[in-house]
Design a protein around this motif. Sequence first.
Motif, PDB file in Angstrom:
ATOM      1  N   ILE A 196       0.823  -1.208   0.000  1.00 50.49           N
ATOM      2  CA  ILE A 196       0.000   0.000   0.000  1.00 50.49           C
ATOM      3  C   ILE A 196       0.858   1.260   0.000  1.00 50.49           C
ATOM      4  N   ALA A 197       1.947   1.227   0.764  1.00 46.30           N
ATOM      5  CA  ALA A 197       2.763   2.430   0.926  1.00 46.30           C
ATOM      6  C   ALA A 197       3.629   2.745  -0.279  1.00 46.30           C
ATOM      7  N   GLN A 198       3.989   1.742  -1.071  1.00 47.80           N
ATOM      8  CA  GLN A 198       4.979   1.942  -2.131  1.00 47.80           C
ATOM      9  C   GLN A 198       4.637   3.075  -3.100  1.00 47.80           C
ATOM     10  N   PRO A 199       3.429   3.135  -3.664  1.00 47.22           N
ATOM     11  CA  PRO A 199       3.141   4.256  -4.583  1.00 47.22           C
ATOM     12  C   PRO A 199       3.158   5.612  -3.884  1.00 47.22           C
ATOM     13  N   HIS A 200       2.805   5.640  -2.615  1.00 43.76           N
ATOM     14  CA  HIS A 200       2.845   6.896  -1.865  1.00 43.76           C
ATOM     15  C   HIS A 200       4.291   7.341  -1.638  1.00 43.76           C
ATOM     16  N   LEU A 201       5.167   6.379  -1.368  1.00 44.31           N
ATOM     17  CA  LEU A 201       6.585   6.704  -1.223  1.00 44.31           C
ATOM     18  C   LEU A 201       7.139   7.272  -2.528  1.00 44.31           C
ATOM     19  N   LEU A 202       6.732   6.676  -3.630  1.00 43.53           N
ATOM     20  CA  LEU A 202       7.195   7.138  -4.935  1.00 43.53           C
ATOM     21  C   LEU A 202       6.766   8.575  -5.183  1.00 43.53           C
ATOM     22  N   ARG A 203       5.520   8.897  -4.871  1.00 40.47           N
ATOM     23  CA  ARG A 203       5.033  10.261  -5.084  1.00 40.47           C
ATOM     24  C   ARG A 203       5.755  11.258  -4.172  1.00 40.47           C
ATOM     25  N   LEU A 204       6.023  10.843  -2.934  1.00 37.61           N
ATOM     26  CA  LEU A 204       6.735  11.722  -2.013  1.00 37.61           C
ATOM     27  C   LEU A 204       8.162  11.965  -2.506  1.00 37.61           C
ATOM     28  N   ALA A 205       8.803  10.915  -2.981  1.00 39.05           N
ATOM     29  CA  ALA A 205      10.167  11.053  -3.506  1.00 39.05           C
ATOM     30  C   ALA A 205      10.191  11.960  -4.728  1.00 39.05           C
ATOM     31  N   GLU A 206       9.181  11.842  -5.586  1.00 39.75           N
ATOM     32  CA  GLU A 206       9.114  12.692  -6.774  1.00 39.75           C
ATOM     33  C   GLU A 206       8.886  14.156  -6.391  1.00 39.75           C
ATOM     34  N   ALA A 207       8.062  14.380  -5.368  1.00 38.78           N
ATOM     35  CA  ALA A 207       7.738  15.743  -4.958  1.00 38.78           C
ATOM     36  C   ALA A 207       8.911  16.436  -4.280  1.00 38.78           C
ATOM     37  N   THR A 208       9.715  15.663  -3.536  1.00 39.55           N
ATOM     38  CA  THR A 208      10.816  16.255  -2.777  1.00 39.55           C
ATOM     39  C   THR A 208      12.172  16.090  -3.450  1.00 39.55           C
ATOM     40  N   GLU A 259      14.018  13.639  -3.042  1.00 31.29           N
ATOM     41  CA  GLU A 259      14.863  12.988  -2.053  1.00 31.29           C
ATOM     42  C   GLU A 259      14.270  11.616  -1.733  1.00 31.29           C
ATOM     43  N   SER A 260      15.067  10.776  -1.098  1.00 26.48           N
ATOM     44  CA  SER A 260      14.630   9.414  -0.805  1.00 26.48           C
ATOM     45  C   SER A 260      13.496   9.400   0.219  1.00 26.48           C
ATOM     46  N   ALA A 261      12.599   8.432   0.047  1.00 29.16           N
ATOM     47  CA  ALA A 261      11.477   8.245   0.970  1.00 29.16           C
ATOM     48  C   ALA A 261      11.469   6.796   1.426  1.00 29.16           C
ATOM     49  N   SER A 262      11.153   6.591   2.701  1.00 28.08           N
ATOM     50  CA  SER A 262      11.235   5.245   3.263  1.00 28.08           C
ATOM     51  C   SER A 262      10.094   4.986   4.221  1.00 28.08           C
ATOM     52  N   LEU A 263       9.862   3.703   4.463  1.00 29.90           N
ATOM     53  CA  LEU A 263       8.923   3.249   5.485  1.00 29.90           C
ATOM     54  C   LEU A 263       9.706   2.312   6.387  1.00 29.90           C
ATOM     55  N   ALA A 264       9.560   2.490   7.691  1.00 28.66           N
ATOM     56  CA  ALA A 264      10.354   1.688   8.622  1.00 28.66           C
ATOM     57  C   ALA A 264       9.517   1.261   9.818  1.00 28.66           C
ATOM     58  N   GLN A 265       9.969   0.195  10.463  1.00 25.97           N
ATOM     59  CA  GLN A 265       9.322  -0.301  11.668  1.00 25.97           C
ATOM     60  C   GLN A 265      10.378  -0.591  12.719  1.00 25.97           C
ATOM     61  N   LEU A 266       9.939  -0.612  13.975  1.00 27.96           N
ATOM     62  CA  LEU A 266      10.847  -0.836  15.088  1.00 27.96           C
ATOM     63  C   LEU A 266      11.016  -2.327  15.326  1.00 27.96           C
ATOM     64  N   ASP A 267      12.274  -2.741  15.472  1.00 31.17           N
ATOM     65  CA  ASP A 267      12.592  -4.132  15.788  1.00 31.17           C
ATOM     66  C   ASP A 267      13.616  -4.127  16.917  1.00 31.17           C
ATOM     67  N   GLY A 268      13.132  -4.254  18.138  1.00 29.10           N
ATOM     68  CA  GLY A 268      14.016  -4.184  19.287  1.00 29.10           C
ATOM     69  C   GLY A 268      14.554  -2.777  19.459  1.00 29.10           C
ATOM     70  N   ILE A 269      15.883  -2.634  19.435  1.00 27.88           N
ATOM     71  CA  ILE A 269      16.494  -1.314  19.592  1.00 27.88           C
ATOM     72  C   ILE A 269      16.897  -0.721  18.246  1.00 27.88           C
ATOM     73  N   ASP A 270      16.517  -1.382  17.175  1.00 23.02           N
ATOM     74  CA  ASP A 270      16.850  -0.917  15.821  1.00 23.02           C
ATOM     75  C   ASP A 270      15.600  -0.566  15.036  1.00 23.02           C
ATOM     76  N   ASP A 322      -5.842   4.378   2.833  1.00 20.77           N
ATOM     77  CA  ASP A 322      -5.755   3.162   2.022  1.00 20.77           C
ATOM     78  C   ASP A 322      -5.736   1.916   2.891  1.00 20.77           C
ATOM     79  N   LEU A 323      -5.068   2.003   4.048  1.00 22.39           N
ATOM     80  CA  LEU A 323      -5.062   0.869   4.977  1.00 22.39           C
ATOM     81  C   LEU A 323      -6.470   0.584   5.477  1.00 22.39           C
ATOM     82  N   ALA A 324      -7.220   1.652   5.787  1.00 23.62           N
ATOM     83  CA  ALA A 324      -8.578   1.486   6.291  1.00 23.62           C
ATOM     84  C   ALA A 324      -9.503   0.905   5.233  1.00 23.62           C
ATOM     85  N   ALA A 325      -9.206   1.191   3.953  1.00 19.65           N
ATOM     86  CA  ALA A 325     -10.058   0.708   2.861  1.00 19.65           C
ATOM     87  C   ALA A 325      -9.681  -0.693   2.412  1.00 19.65           C
ATOM     88  N   THR A 326      -8.571  -1.213   2.936  1.00 19.80           N
ATOM     89  CA  THR A 326      -8.104  -2.536   2.534  1.00 19.80           C
ATOM     90  C   THR A 326      -8.725  -3.595   3.421  1.00 19.80           C
TER      91      THR A 326
END
Length: 275
Positions: free
Chosen positions: A92-104, A106-117, A255-259
């Motif tokens: 779901i996030a991938q096309p949104h990341l692409l649009r953000l990267a195109e607008a700025t 600069e690189s756009a990312s999605l991340a999650q917490l795994d322990g202390i990293d 988009d998450l809510a609509a999925t």
Amino acid sequence: MNQQPVDVNERDIIQSIERGFAVLLTFDAELPNPTLAEIAARTRYSRPAVRRILLTLQHLGYVVGTGTRWSLTPRVLTIGQHFAATHGIVEIAQPHLLRLAEATQESASLAQLDGIDVVYVARVQVRRVLSVAVDVGSRVPAHATSMGRVLSAWAPADQVAAVIDAGLPRLAEKTITDSVTFRQSLHDVRRQGYAVVESELEDGLLSASVPVWDAHGDVVAALAYSSTVVRITAERVVAEVVPLMLETSDAIRRDLAATPTTRQTLAPNSRDGFY
């Protein structure tokens, strides 16, 4: 959403599986093709034990031995493929990341917490801003990144404590190393709804992150933008980039809510992601 670990009795732990993953995790940028002796030294397992684990992993198709050295096979990518297939937020996030990267630009990312990293789970890279290559699956310390700041700000208290208890090492000029200051920074992030971090992971690196919420009001990921102080100031990031990021985060939430809540799974006989 921050998943709470299940209490496990030590007697329920299968040590051979634990050791197998420890061996797999020795393969990295520093040791892409380690010898048995190098793996044994890094894991502190005996050479006979490492040999049996490597032979088992080779039988399963995850590693291959050439002479005295070992390397991963493309089959290890299927683990990541199964994560993406069962966690709809990545797709779901991938096309949104692409649009953000195109607008700025600069690189756009999605991340999650795994322990202390913090682990990158999706990324659109426009240009390289870190001294090391960053891709899906890359890990960075939570305490010194805008992504980690956002994810920690909405994490349970025990996860925040784990980050602090692991130490807050100085990685760059402005890295926060004091636990009180770190906790105050998390309070500030919750109050303002975003994080901007400058020269904490690497000198000159400038990044911003905002939380990504699901339909239940849980923070399920951090949306991140990265640049350098040579190209933009922190003030401009707050004024120009953060509003775009908040809009992008809200679009992902909708988009998450609509999925459908049933997550996509791989077919039993599907291919392993390579042909």
